[in-house]
Motif scaffolding. Structure first.
Motif, short mmCIF file in Angstrom:
data_model
loop_
_atom_site.label_atom_id
_atom_site.label_comp_id
_atom_site.label_asym_id
_atom_site.label_seq_id
_atom_site.Cartn_x
_atom_site.Cartn_y
_atom_site.Cartn_z
N ARG A 9 -1.22 -2.87 11.06
CA ARG A 9 -1.95 -3.56 9.98
C ARG A 9 -1.00 -3.91 8.83
O ARG A 9 -1.04 -5.01 8.29
CB ARG A 9 -3.10 -2.70 9.48
CG ARG A 9 -4.33 -2.73 10.37
CD ARG A 9 -5.55 -2.09 9.69
NE ARG A 9 -5.33 -0.71 9.30
CZ ARG A 9 -5.50 0.35 10.11
NH1 ARG A 9 -5.90 0.16 11.35
NH2 ARG A 9 -5.29 1.56 9.68
N LYS A 10 -0.13 -2.97 8.46
CA LYS A 10 0.83 -3.22 7.38
C LYS A 10 1.80 -4.35 7.74
O LYS A 10 2.12 -5.20 6.91
CB LYS A 10 1.59 -1.95 7.04
CG LYS A 10 0.76 -0.92 6.33
CD LYS A 10 1.54 0.35 6.07
CE LYS A 10 0.66 1.42 5.44
NZ LYS A 10 1.38 2.68 5.26
N ALA A 13 0.13 -7.71 7.59
CA ALA A 13 -0.09 -8.17 6.22
C ALA A 13 1.12 -8.92 5.67
O ALA A 13 0.99 -9.81 4.84
CB ALA A 13 -0.43 -6.98 5.32
N HIS A 14 2.31 -8.59 6.17
CA HIS A 14 3.55 -9.20 5.67
C HIS A 14 4.12 -10.27 6.60
O HIS A 14 4.85 -11.15 6.16
CB HIS A 14 4.61 -8.14 5.44
CG HIS A 14 4.28 -7.18 4.33
ND1 HIS A 14 4.11 -7.57 3.03
CD2 HIS A 14 4.05 -5.85 4.35
CE1 HIS A 14 3.82 -6.52 2.28
NE2 HIS A 14 3.77 -5.45 3.07
#
Length: 113
Positions: A9-10, A13-14
């Motif tokens: 997920r992290k 996000a980027h």
């Protein structure tokens, strides 16, 4: 699993990315995933290389090179297609990563490109 999902997920996000699920092929290396291990294999790549070099019907041998073999650039043997020879050597260099038993002979014959 929770940590892995959080990491995904992290990263998403980027970066623009997609989850391709289980790894099966990577750079012509087939990967089988077990519960505790990854099993890489280049057998299909090696078979394609044998077919490309017209050696698919050759018999396997224990040692990849005749003992005390001396090769010379000046030879009486028939000329070979230099482009095909270099292509085969380049493919063998890639195969060496999974087959360290052929490192010496690949290095040896690459001197004659």
């Amino acid at each position: 699993m929770e940590d892995i999902c959080s990491f995904k997920r992290k990263m998403a996000a980027h970066f623009r990315m997609s989850d391709l699920d289980t790894l099966s092929y990577y750079l012509n290396i087939k990967v089988r995933q077990g519960k505790e291990e990854l099993m890489p294999s280049q057998s299909m790549y090696a078979l394609k290389l044998l077919e490309q070099s017209s050696m698919a019907e050759c018999k396997p041998c224990v040692t990849p090179m005749e003992e005390r073999l001396k090769l010379m650039k000046a030879s009486t043997a028939a000329k070979v297609d230099a482009t095909l020879y270099q292509s085969i050597i380049d493919s063998l260099c890639y195969l060496v990563h999974m087959r360290p038993n052929i490192v010496f002979i690949v290095g040896y014959v690459s001197c004659f490109i």
